[in-house]
Write a protein that holds these residues in place. Structure first.
Motif, short mmCIF file in Angstrom:
data_model
loop_
_atom_site.label_atom_id
_atom_site.label_comp_id
_atom_site.label_asym_id
_atom_site.label_seq_id
_atom_site.Cartn_x
_atom_site.Cartn_y
_atom_site.Cartn_z
N CYS A 15 0.90 -1.19 0.09
CA CYS A 15 -0.07 0.00 0.13
C CYS A 15 0.75 1.28 0.08
CB CYS A 15 -0.94 -0.34 1.26
SG CYS A 15 -1.83 1.29 1.16
N GLY A 17 -0.47 4.30 0.70
CA GLY A 17 -1.04 5.12 1.57
C GLY A 17 -0.18 5.48 2.67
N ARG A 18 -0.70 6.66 3.37
CA ARG A 18 0.08 7.04 4.68
C ARG A 18 -0.74 7.44 5.63
NH1 ARG A 18 3.36 5.61 1.49
NH2 ARG A 18 5.34 6.59 0.74
N CYS A 19 -1.66 6.42 5.74
CA CYS A 19 -2.88 6.74 7.05
C CYS A 19 -2.04 6.68 8.19
CB CYS A 19 -3.75 5.54 6.84
SG CYS A 19 -4.62 5.69 5.34
N HIS A 21 -3.09 6.02 11.36
CA HIS A 21 -3.35 4.94 12.06
C HIS A 21 -3.05 3.63 11.59
CE1 HIS A 21 -6.41 4.92 8.77
NE2 HIS A 21 -6.45 3.33 9.22
N CYS A 22 -2.19 3.58 10.52
CA CYS A 22 -1.83 2.14 10.33
C CYS A 22 -0.21 2.41 9.48
CB CYS A 22 -2.37 1.85 8.73
SG CYS A 22 -2.43 0.47 7.83
N LEU A 24 1.19 -0.13 7.77
CA LEU A 24 1.49 -1.28 6.77
C LEU A 24 2.30 -0.63 5.60
CD1 LEU A 24 0.64 -4.05 6.68
CD2 LEU A 24 -1.48 -3.57 5.46
N TRP A 25 1.91 0.70 5.23
CA TRP A 25 2.50 1.03 4.05
C TRP A 25 4.08 1.23 4.34
CZ3 TRP A 25 4.88 5.77 5.41
CH2 TRP A 25 4.70 6.30 6.62
N GLY A 60 -3.38 -4.22 3.13
CA GLY A 60 -2.70 -3.45 1.81
C GLY A 60 -3.88 -2.85 1.18
N MET A 91 -7.57 5.82 -3.98
CA MET A 91 -6.32 6.56 -4.46
C MET A 91 -6.14 6.16 -6.17
SD MET A 91 -3.81 6.54 -1.35
CE MET A 91 -3.91 4.54 -1.03
#
Ligand code: SF4
Length: 111
Positions: A15, A17-19, A21-22, A24-25, A60, A91
């Motif tokens: 992934c 993304g740049r969240c 709370h996560c 994973l990226w 992801g 996205m």
């Protein structure tokens, strides 16, 4: 024997993304560490999944996996009435559009 009607499948942890709370990226993902399409078909066609009703394909960001659409095709080949759920980040509109034909057939629910 236990009936398997519902599975959650993390097709890829990739992934971009740049969240907040996560995290994973931040992981380095190598697609070569993931199941091949042949392995995926072996799992999906296995008799243990003969009662499958619903599959949640997640990540992801599942849509950026090159295996996302092939996985859907394999699922529909062996389980034509299966319901497929996937989270959508928004996205990747072109990738999201690429699955719109399945959504219009009410085979996929995205959220
Ligand atoms: S889009 Fe999902 S997987 Fe990607 S960083 Fe955000 S919460 Fe994590």
């Amino acid at each position: 024997m236990t009936k398997i009607e519902d599975i959650i499948w993390t097709i890829s942890e990739k992934c971009e993304g740049r969240c907040k709370h996560c995290e994973l990226w931040k992981k380095k993902i190598d697609y070569n560490d993931e199941l091949s399409l042949d392995m995926i078909e072996n799992v999906i066609s296995n008799n243990m999944l003969k009662d499958l009703i619903q599959v949640h394909i997640t990540g992801g960001e599942p849509f950026i996996s090159p295996k996302y659409v092939p996985l859907i095709e394999i699922l529909l080949k062996y389980h034509p009435m299966v319901r497929i759920h996937s989270p959508i980040s928004g996205m990747y509109p072109e990738l999201h559009y690429s699955i719109s034909k399945y959504i219009s057939k009410k085979l996929i629910i995205i959220y």
